[in-house]
Write a protein that holds these residues in place. Structure first.
Motif, PDB file in Angstrom:
ATOM      1  N   LYS A  86       0.750  -1.098   0.006  1.00 21.01           N
ATOM      2  CA  LYS A  86       0.050  -0.001   0.208  1.00 21.01           C
ATOM      3  C   LYS A  86       0.941   1.228   0.002  1.00 21.01           C
ATOM      4  O   LYS A  86       0.995   1.969   1.129  1.00 21.01           O
ATOM      5  N   PRO A  87       1.479   1.512  -1.207  1.00 23.72           N
ATOM      6  CA  PRO A  87       2.082   2.802  -1.231  1.00 23.72           C
ATOM      7  C   PRO A  87       1.542   4.076  -0.978  1.00 23.72           C
ATOM      8  O   PRO A  87       0.265   4.015  -1.098  1.00 23.72           O
ATOM      9  N   ASN A  88       2.025   5.085  -0.482  1.00 20.87           N
ATOM     10  CA  ASN A  88       1.337   6.310  -0.141  1.00 20.87           C
ATOM     11  C   ASN A  88       1.401   7.071  -1.341  1.00 20.87           C
ATOM     12  O   ASN A  88       1.930   6.718  -2.424  1.00 20.87           O
ATOM     13  N   ALA A  89       0.744   8.245  -1.089  1.00 22.71           N
ATOM     14  CA  ALA A  89       0.367   9.179  -2.441  1.00 22.71           C
ATOM     15  C   ALA A  89       1.906   9.567  -2.945  1.00 22.71           C
ATOM     16  O   ALA A  89       1.743   9.618  -4.149  1.00 22.71           O
ATOM     17  N   THR A  90       2.548   9.738  -1.979  1.00 25.10           N
ATOM     18  CA  THR A  90       4.140  10.409  -2.582  1.00 25.10           C
ATOM     19  C   THR A  90       4.881   9.282  -3.488  1.00 25.10           C
ATOM     20  O   THR A  90       5.257   9.443  -4.580  1.00 25.10           O
ATOM     21  N   GLN A  91       4.880   8.010  -2.987  1.00 25.78           N
ATOM     22  CA  GLN A  91       5.546   6.943  -3.728  1.00 25.78           C
ATOM     23  C   GLN A  91       4.557   6.683  -4.930  1.00 25.78           C
ATOM     24  O   GLN A  91       5.274   6.177  -5.935  1.00 25.78           O
ATOM     25  N   ILE A  92       3.405   6.830  -4.915  1.00 25.48           N
ATOM     26  CA  ILE A  92       2.408   6.424  -6.222  1.00 25.48           C
ATOM     27  C   ILE A  92       2.520   7.435  -7.255  1.00 25.48           C
ATOM     28  O   ILE A  92       2.835   7.108  -8.561  1.00 25.48           O
ATOM     29  N   ASN A  96       4.218   6.403 -10.782  1.00 23.06           N
ATOM     30  CA  ASN A  96       3.548   6.590 -12.059  1.00 23.06           C
ATOM     31  C   ASN A  96       4.324   7.643 -12.979  1.00 23.06           C
ATOM     32  O   ASN A  96       4.447   7.360 -14.135  1.00 23.06           O
ATOM     33  N   THR A  97       5.083   8.401 -12.370  1.00 18.49           N
ATOM     34  CA  THR A  97       6.010   9.339 -13.183  1.00 18.49           C
ATOM     35  C   THR A  97       6.916   8.735 -13.903  1.00 18.49           C
ATOM     36  O   THR A  97       7.403   8.951 -14.969  1.00 18.49           O
ATOM     37  N   ASN A  98       7.731   7.974 -13.085  1.00 18.31           N
ATOM     38  CA  ASN A  98       9.008   7.287 -13.467  1.00 18.31           C
ATOM     39  C   ASN A  98       8.984   5.853 -13.956  1.00 18.31           C
ATOM     40  O   ASN A  98       9.887   5.428 -14.860  1.00 18.31           O
ATOM     41  N   GLU A  99       7.821   4.953 -14.024  1.00 18.80           N
ATOM     42  CA  GLU A  99       7.867   3.784 -14.361  1.00 18.80           C
ATOM     43  C   GLU A  99       6.407   3.673 -15.450  1.00 18.80           C
ATOM     44  O   GLU A  99       6.164   2.404 -15.461  1.00 18.80           O
ATOM     45  N   GLY A 100       6.279   4.487 -16.022  1.00 19.98           N
ATOM     46  CA  GLY A 100       5.436   4.353 -17.388  1.00 19.98           C
ATOM     47  C   GLY A 100       3.778   4.414 -16.901  1.00 19.98           C
ATOM     48  O   GLY A 100       3.236   3.893 -17.585  1.00 19.98           O
ATOM     49  N   GLY A 101       3.403   5.038 -15.963  1.00 22.12           N
ATOM     50  CA  GLY A 101       2.088   5.266 -15.842  1.00 22.12           C
ATOM     51  C   GLY A 101       1.411   4.517 -14.550  1.00 22.12           C
ATOM     52  O   GLY A 101       2.206   3.904 -13.824  1.00 22.12           O
ATOM     53  N   GLU A 102       0.113   4.424 -14.570  1.00 22.66           N
ATOM     54  CA  GLU A 102      -0.787   3.689 -13.427  1.00 22.66           C
ATOM     55  C   GLU A 102      -0.234   2.166 -13.312  1.00 22.66           C
ATOM     56  O   GLU A 102      -0.083   1.571 -14.437  1.00 22.66           O
ATOM     57  N   SER A 103      -0.438   1.643 -12.206  1.00 23.98           N
ATOM     58  CA  SER A 103       0.143   0.348 -11.936  1.00 23.98           C
ATOM     59  C   SER A 103      -0.926  -0.638 -12.620  1.00 23.98           C
ATOM     60  O   SER A 103      -2.218  -0.470 -12.350  1.00 23.98           O
ATOM     61  N   GLU A 104      -0.345  -1.537 -13.339  1.00 27.76           N
ATOM     62  CA  GLU A 104      -1.142  -2.694 -13.958  1.00 27.76           C
ATOM     63  C   GLU A 104      -0.293  -3.806 -13.946  1.00 27.76           C
ATOM     64  O   GLU A 104       0.907  -3.901 -14.018  1.00 27.76           O
ATOM     65  N   ALA A 105      -1.107  -5.051 -14.250  1.00 30.66           N
ATOM     66  CA  ALA A 105      -0.220  -6.141 -14.468  1.00 30.66           C
ATOM     67  C   ALA A 105      -1.150  -7.313 -14.865  1.00 30.66           C
ATOM     68  O   ALA A 105      -2.355  -6.996 -14.813  1.00 30.66           O
ATOM     69  N   GLY A 106      -0.621  -8.291 -15.264  1.00 29.44           N
ATOM     70  CA  GLY A 106      -1.290  -9.706 -15.716  1.00 29.44           C
ATOM     71  C   GLY A 106      -0.455 -10.955 -15.604  1.00 29.44           C
ATOM     72  O   GLY A 106       0.837 -10.671 -15.320  1.00 29.44           O
ATOM     73  N   ILE A 107      -1.008 -12.105 -15.814  1.00 26.82           N
ATOM     74  CA  ILE A 107       0.021 -13.133 -15.684  1.00 26.82           C
ATOM     75  C   ILE A 107       0.410 -13.564 -17.335  1.00 26.82           C
ATOM     76  O   ILE A 107      -0.416 -13.520 -18.220  1.00 26.82           O
ATOM     77  N   ALA A 108       1.330 -14.585 -17.326  1.00 22.25           N
ATOM     78  CA  ALA A 108       1.629 -14.765 -18.652  1.00 22.25           C
ATOM     79  C   ALA A 108       2.248 -16.298 -18.499  1.00 22.25           C
ATOM     80  O   ALA A 108       2.690 -16.810 -17.343  1.00 22.25           O
ATOM     81  N   PRO A 160       3.698  -4.111 -17.271  1.00 26.44           N
ATOM     82  CA  PRO A 160       4.286  -2.986 -18.253  1.00 26.44           C
ATOM     83  C   PRO A 160       4.606  -1.864 -17.439  1.00 26.44           C
ATOM     84  O   PRO A 160       5.357  -0.933 -18.351  1.00 26.44           O
ATOM     85  N   SER A 161       4.003  -1.523 -16.447  1.00 28.31           N
ATOM     86  CA  SER A 161       4.329  -0.284 -15.800  1.00 28.31           C
ATOM     87  C   SER A 161       5.003  -0.606 -14.529  1.00 28.31           C
ATOM     88  O   SER A 161       6.237  -0.749 -14.394  1.00 28.31           O
TER      89      SER A 161
END
Length: 222
Positions: A86-92, A96-108, A160-161
């Motif tokens: 549960k990252p805080n607002a500053t961490q989020i 988001n700024t440095n790693e490609g946008g909003e957090s997302e994932a899926g399996i492969a 991807p992010s």
């Protein structure tokens, strides 16, 4: 919300197993192992708050447990689960700024190839899902279309992010592998997610002392 989703999924799975031909099916949580020391808890919002970012990865070893994400028998993946910090607002904002946008994932689903060394073929993948609504929780996502797998396949996590799904503090006998080239093992600036079905990629980079916090539900029949 997560609890209701899990109940609905389990109810659907129970109905499936009641159908003739599925009664002898085996349900396995691929990637779930006995409790660990230290506990497997995502690092965020503690310092350092580290996240998986811009890659596809899978756990190689957790202590004495080898290949926890290898599929033990042929069947179908029907859901996947991820435990998120549960990252805080500053961490989020930073991620988001440095790693490609909003957090997302899926399996492969990866299949090991004989040559070259450390090469894996992408067999299938799930849709990507936004993760921020589930920060600080364990969320299970049923698959609208199940994914067929063979014994020996690997269930990997594609990010991807970024995703706060990395537990720290383990020994050197715990490690995960990523789809980054040799020269980029210490950098997350380039996008290295393995997303082209049928393509082969060498998973050169090995990261010790950390564990990816996800698993997948396998239904298999004799």
């Amino acid at each position: 919300m997560i609890k209701r989703t899990n109940i609905a999924f389990l109810a659907s799975l129970a109905l499936l197993l009641a159908v003739p031909g599925f009664a002898t099916a085996t349900i396995t949580e691929v990637g779930v192992i006995p409790p660990t020391t230290p506990e497997t808890t995502p690092s965020c919002p503690a310092s350092p708050c580290l996240a998986v970012s811009r890659t596809t990865g899978f756990q190689v070893k957790v202590g004495k447990v080898h290949s926890p994400l290898f599929v033990p028998r042929t069947g179908s993946i029907v859901a996947w689960t991820i435990t998120l910090g549960k990252p805080n607002a500053t961490q989020i904002k930073f991620f988001n700024t440095n790693e490609g946008g909003e957090s997302e994932a899926g399996i492969a689903v990866l299949r090991p190839q004989k040559k070259p060394n450390l090469t894996y073929k992408l067999i299938a993948q799930s849709p990507l899902l936004k993760l921020e609504p589930y920060f600080g929780k364990s969320a299970q996502f049923p698959l609208a279309s199940t994914i067929k797998v063979k014994k020996g396949d690997i269930i990997a996590l594609t990010v991807p992010s970024w995703a706060p799904a990395l537990a720290l503090g383990f020994g050197n006998d715990t490690s995960w592998r990523a789809s980054r080239p040799k020269a980029q093992c210490s950098s997350t600036s380039a996008q290295t997610s393995h997303t082209t079905i049928g393509s082969n990629i060498q998973y050169y980079c090995l990261y010790q002392t950390a564990r990816l916090t996800y698993s997948a539900t396998l239904v298999s029949t004799p």
